[in-house]
Design an enzyme around this catalytic site. Structure first.
Site, PDB file in Angstrom:
ATOM      1  N   GLY A  43       3.241   1.573  13.154  1.00  0.00           N
ATOM      2  CA  GLY A  43       2.020   2.225  12.689  1.00  0.00           C
ATOM      3  C   GLY A  43       1.434   3.283  13.605  1.00  0.00           C
ATOM      4  N   ASP A 103      -7.222  -4.971  13.395  1.00  0.00           N
ATOM      5  CA  ASP A 103      -7.551  -5.703  12.172  1.00  0.00           C
ATOM      6  C   ASP A 103      -7.991  -7.125  12.575  1.00  0.00           C
ATOM      7  OD1 ASP A 103      -7.676  -6.121   9.387  1.00  0.00           O
ATOM      8  OD2 ASP A 103      -5.605  -6.771   9.276  1.00  0.00           O
ATOM      9  N   PHE A 152      -7.536  -2.310   2.255  1.00  0.00           N
ATOM     10  CA  PHE A 152      -6.194  -2.008   2.746  1.00  0.00           C
ATOM     11  C   PHE A 152      -5.957  -0.502   2.673  1.00  0.00           C
ATOM     12  CE2 PHE A 152      -1.633  -1.720   2.988  1.00  0.00           C
ATOM     13  CZ  PHE A 152      -1.377  -2.594   4.032  1.00  0.00           C
ATOM     14  N   VAL A 153      -5.682   0.094   3.823  1.00  0.00           N
ATOM     15  CA  VAL A 153      -5.544   1.553   3.888  1.00  0.00           C
ATOM     16  C   VAL A 153      -4.119   1.967   4.251  1.00  0.00           C
ATOM     17  CG1 VAL A 153      -7.968   2.008   4.416  1.00  0.00           C
ATOM     18  CG2 VAL A 153      -6.382   1.551   6.285  1.00  0.00           C
TER      19      VAL A 153
HETATM   20  P1  IMP Z   1      -3.751  -7.456  13.408  1.00  0.00           P
HETATM   21  O1  IMP Z   1      -2.770  -8.140  14.271  1.00  0.00           O
HETATM   22  O2  IMP Z   1      -4.211  -8.300  12.269  1.00  0.00           O
HETATM   23  O3  IMP Z   1      -4.899  -6.814  14.153  1.00  0.00           O
HETATM   24  O4  IMP Z   1      -2.969  -6.354  12.633  1.00  0.00           O
HETATM   25  C1  IMP Z   1      -2.646  -5.212  13.180  1.00  0.00           C
HETATM   26  C2  IMP Z   1      -1.525  -4.540  12.447  1.00  0.00           C
HETATM   27  O5  IMP Z   1      -1.506  -4.814  11.033  1.00  0.00           O
HETATM   28  C3  IMP Z   1      -1.781  -3.065  12.573  1.00  0.00           C
HETATM   29  O6  IMP Z   1      -1.190  -2.569  13.736  1.00  0.00           O
HETATM   30  C4  IMP Z   1      -1.161  -2.528  11.305  1.00  0.00           C
HETATM   31  O7  IMP Z   1       0.194  -2.250  11.552  1.00  0.00           O
HETATM   32  C5  IMP Z   1      -1.281  -3.635  10.290  1.00  0.00           C
HETATM   33  N1  IMP Z   1      -2.460  -3.405   9.402  1.00  0.00           N
HETATM   34  C6  IMP Z   1      -3.656  -3.986   9.450  1.00  0.00           C
HETATM   35  N2  IMP Z   1      -4.492  -3.523   8.501  1.00  0.00           N
HETATM   36  C7  IMP Z   1      -3.777  -2.607   7.814  1.00  0.00           C
HETATM   37  C8  IMP Z   1      -4.083  -1.762   6.702  1.00  0.00           C
HETATM   38  O8  IMP Z   1      -5.187  -1.718   6.129  1.00  0.00           O
HETATM   39  N3  IMP Z   1      -3.061  -0.954   6.287  1.00  0.00           N
HETATM   40  C9  IMP Z   1      -1.838  -0.943   6.865  1.00  0.00           C
HETATM   41  N4  IMP Z   1      -1.514  -1.711   7.910  1.00  0.00           N
HETATM   42  C10 IMP Z   1      -2.469  -2.542   8.380  1.00  0.00           C
HETATM   43 MG    MG Z   2       0.790  -1.966  13.733  1.00  0.00          MG
END
Ligand code: IMP
Ligand code: MG
Length: 180
Positions: A43, A103, A152-153
């Site tokens: 990402g 996130d 979700f983006v």
């Molecule tokens: P976390 O471990 O839940 O903080 O997730 C982080 C990872 O989930 C990010 O680095 C993104 O790759 C993916 N992610 C979280 N939210 C989104 C979203 O809304 N769209 C796309 N990818 C997301």
């Molecule tokens: Mg990521």
């Protein structure tokens, strides 16, 4: 606008201006220091490239691949897998971890812990987006582009099933796409 996107949350110009401001802040804070920028694949790749082009200070790059998602879907599994670690020495370096979004916080809490375990002198976080409503792990970004609502983006590096990462803006994916 892509037909699968219901609305644009952050447009390309807003991103460009904010990226320039963040690069200035980073340059100011790390003045005279050599920085290791660590991009979290996949990402972070667009954001990292744009921010790196704006930085004036000395820095080197590396990439890490960690995933808290299964191969499909929009829901984080909570457990983080390290798919690709760091191979070059990190000892004594100031590290700035760059990612697309904070996130639940599971990924960045894992990655920052990993960089510290590798001997980094300091570890900070730079993310383009923040979804505070979704946080499960208490963690904040040191450099943050935009705070967004719990939707979700996609775009500017963020993908859904690997697609849409090339969109030049951040937009909300239509429910009909991910619920179908
Ligand atoms: P976390 O471990 O839940 O903080 O997730 C982080 C990872 O989930 C990010 O680095 C993104 O790759 C993916 N992610 C979280 N939210 C989104 C979203 O809304 N769209 C796309 N990818 C997301
Ligand atoms: Mg990521």
């Amino acid at each position: 606008m892509d037909e699968d996107v219901s609305r644009v949350l952050v447009n390309a110009n807003e991103i460009k201006d904010r990226v320039a401001e963040l690069a200035e802040e980073i340059d100011r804070d790390y003045l005279g220091q050599k920085l290791l920028l660590v991009g979290v694949l996949r990402g972070a790749f667009v954001f990292l490239a744009d921010i790196a082009k704006k930085l004036k200070g000395r820095f080197i790059f590396d990439f890490i691949s960690a995933s808290s998602y299964g191969p499909v879907g929009t829901e984080s599994s909570g457990s983080v897998k390290l798919l690709k670690g760091i191979t070059d020495p990190v000892d004594g370096l100031d590290v700035l971890v760059v990612d697309d979004i904070l996130d639940t916080g599971a990924t960045l809490s894992f990655v920052t812990g990993y960089m510290r375990s590798k001997g980094a002198k300091s570890v900070k976080i730079c993310t383009l987006l923040n979804k505070p409503d979704r946080r499960k792990v208490p963690i904040n970004a040191d450099y943050l582009g935009f705070t967004i609502p719990d939707e979700f983006v996609v775009g500017y590096g963020l993908g859904y099933n690997g697609e849409y990462r090339n969109l030049p803006y951040v937009g909300v994916l239509k429910d009909s796409v991910w619920k179908s």
